[in-house]
Design an enzyme around this catalytic site. Structure first.
Site, PDB file in Angstrom:
ATOM      1  N   SER A 137       0.824  -1.204   0.000  1.00 57.11           N
ATOM      2  CA  SER A 137       0.000   0.000   0.000  1.00 57.11           C
ATOM      3  C   SER A 137       0.866   1.265   0.000  1.00 57.11           C
ATOM      4  O   SER A 137       1.673   1.446  -0.914  1.00 57.11           O
ATOM      5  CB  SER A 137      -0.964  -0.051   1.197  1.00 57.11           C
ATOM      6  OG  SER A 137      -1.899   0.981   1.126  1.00 57.11           O
ATOM      7  N   ASP A 165       0.039  -4.315  -3.882  1.00 64.82           N
ATOM      8  CA  ASP A 165      -1.110  -3.427  -4.070  1.00 64.82           C
ATOM      9  C   ASP A 165      -0.785  -1.985  -3.675  1.00 64.82           C
ATOM     10  O   ASP A 165      -1.349  -1.434  -2.720  1.00 64.82           O
ATOM     11  CB  ASP A 165      -2.347  -3.925  -3.309  1.00 64.82           C
ATOM     12  CG  ASP A 165      -3.646  -3.515  -4.014  1.00 64.82           C
ATOM     13  OD1 ASP A 165      -3.638  -3.411  -5.258  1.00 64.82           O
ATOM     14  OD2 ASP A 165      -4.660  -3.288  -3.334  1.00 64.82           O
ATOM     15  N   HIS A 229      -7.303  -5.647  -0.644  1.00 67.64           N
ATOM     16  CA  HIS A 229      -6.075  -4.855  -0.529  1.00 67.64           C
ATOM     17  C   HIS A 229      -5.010  -5.630   0.255  1.00 67.64           C
ATOM     18  O   HIS A 229      -3.847  -5.684  -0.141  1.00 67.64           O
ATOM     19  CB  HIS A 229      -6.428  -3.542   0.172  1.00 67.64           C
ATOM     20  CG  HIS A 229      -5.373  -2.477   0.118  1.00 67.64           C
ATOM     21  ND1 HIS A 229      -4.642  -2.191  -1.024  1.00 67.64           N
ATOM     22  CD2 HIS A 229      -4.943  -1.597   1.071  1.00 67.64           C
ATOM     23  CE1 HIS A 229      -3.809  -1.177  -0.759  1.00 67.64           C
ATOM     24  NE2 HIS A 229      -3.969  -0.815   0.504  1.00 67.64           N
TER      25      HIS A 229
END
EC number: 3.1.1.32
Length: 300
Positions: A137, A165, A229
Site C-alpha cells: 500500500s 497493491d 487490498h
C-alpha cells in the site's frame, strides 16, 4: 501537535534472522546492539518490509511474510515500523482524515530506509544486488522513494522492489518522481489486488493483476476492498512458501488456460519472477482459499 509526525524517534525496525527470531525493536541508534550488526560484514541477503496506512510491522500478515522469507532463504528481514507517521495511533473514526498526511510522510520514510541502506553498503559491505524491498500500500511508495534516494546517494539500484497493491489515492496520477516507478530498482514487481485502495495503473517491470486486479475471491461482500487490498501480502507469503504456485499469463493471452504457459511467455509471482524473460502486464487467476495456487501441479 501535528498529527502522524515522522521523525527518527517515531520509526523503528524489527529484525528477524534464523538465529534471532525474537523480533526485537531497534532504532538507528540501537542497531549496533543487534548480534548481526556486531559483525564486521553481513553476508546474507537483506529484505526490507514496509507496511501501509494505519498498519504496523506487527500485523499478522507481515509477521507471516517475514517468517516465510527467513524460513525459505535465510534472509535478514528488516521490517520498518512507521506506525506513528502512518496514522495508526490516531482516533479510530478520524484516521481517514489524515490519509494525505500519511501519504506525504512516505517520502521521508523512504529516505530513512535509504540511510539504513547506506550504512549496510558502506559499513557492512552488503552489495545492492543483495537487497530487496517489499512494501504494501503506502509502503510500496515508501520503497519507491527509498529506491530513488539510494540512486541519488550514488549507491546504485536495489535488486528488486516488490509493490504489494501500491496505494492508489494520492499517487496513481503522479509522475514517476512522485510514486513507485519501474526505474526505482533493477526490477520492480507489482501485485494489483484492489482497484480503489490500490490502482490499476501499470507501475513496474512486471504488473500482476490478481483476479483482474479487482475484488479478490473469498473476500465476500462486505469490506471487500480492505480484504482484497491486504490479500497482496498474503499472496506474496504463499508464493515464497510454495515456489511457482501463482503463474501470470500475459494480458494479451489472458483467455488461454494456465496449462498452455511456457517459460518464455509466463511468469511466476514471487522471488523468482525476475528470472523469467517476459515483461509487462500479466493476468493471474487465483483460488479463493490458501495457498491460492493456480498452477495445478504445473511448474514453469
Amino acid at each position: 501537535g501535528p498529527k502522524c509526525p515522522f521523525n527518527t524517534d517515531t520509526v523503528s525496525m524489527i529484525i528477524e534472522t534464523r538465529e534471532n527470531r525474537n523480533r526485537d525493536l531497534y532504532t538507528l541508534q540501537t542497531l549496533q546492539n543487534h548480534p548481526e550488526f556486531k559483525e564486521k560484514t553481513i553476508t546474507r541477503p537483506v529484505v526490507f518490509i514496509t507496511h501501509g496506512f494505519t498498519s504496523s510491522a506487527s500485523e499478522t500478515n507481515f509477521i507471516n511474510l517475514s517468517k516465510a522469507l527467513v524460513d525459505k532463504d535465510n534472509y535478514m528481514v528488516i521490517s520498518i515500523d512507521w506506525q506513528t507517521a502512518a496514522c495508526t495511533n490516531e482516533a479510530a473514526g478520524l484516521k481517514y482524515l489524515y490519509y494525505p498526511t500519511a501519504a506525504s510522510n512516505t517520502r521521508l520514510v523512504g529516505q530513512y530506509i535509504a540511510t539504513i541502506t547506506q550504512k549496510l553498503v558502506k559499513q557492512y559491505k552488503i552489495s545492492m544486488a543483495n537487497i530487496r524491498l517489499i512494501g504494501h500500500s503506502l509502503g510500496a511508495h515508501v520503497s519507491g522513494f527509498a529506491g530513488k534516494k539510494v540512486q541519488e546517494l550514488k549507491l546504485g539500484k536495489y535488486s528488486e522492489i516488490i509493490g504489494l497493491d501500491p496505494a492508489g489515492p494520492s499517487f496513481s496520477s503522479n509522475k514517476c518522481s512522485d510514486r513507485l516507478c519501474e526505474t526505482d530498482a533493477e526490477y520492480v514487481q507489482i501485485l494489483h489486488t484492489s482497484n480503489h485502495l490500490g490502482t490499476e495503473r501499470i507501475l513496474g517491470t512486471v504488473d500482476f493483476y490478481m483476479n483482474n486486479g479487482k475484488n479478490q475471491p473469498g473476500c465476500g461482500r462486505f469490506f471487500t476492498e480492505v480484504c482484497s487490498h491486504s490479500r497482496a501480502v498474503i499472496y506474496m507469503a504463499e508464493c515464497i512458501k510454495h515456489e511457482c504456485c501463482l503463474i501470470g499469463i500475459p494480458k494479451s493471452k489472458s483467455s488461454q488456460p494456465i496449462s498452455s504457459c511456457t517459460k518464455q511467455e509466463c511468469v511466476c509471482v514471487g522471488l523468482n519472477a525476475k528470472k523469467y524473460p517476459s515483461r509487462g502486464s500479466f493476468y493471474v487467476p487465483v483460488e479463493s482459499t490458501a495457498p491460492f495456487c493456480n498452477n495445478k501441479g504445473k511448474i514453469i
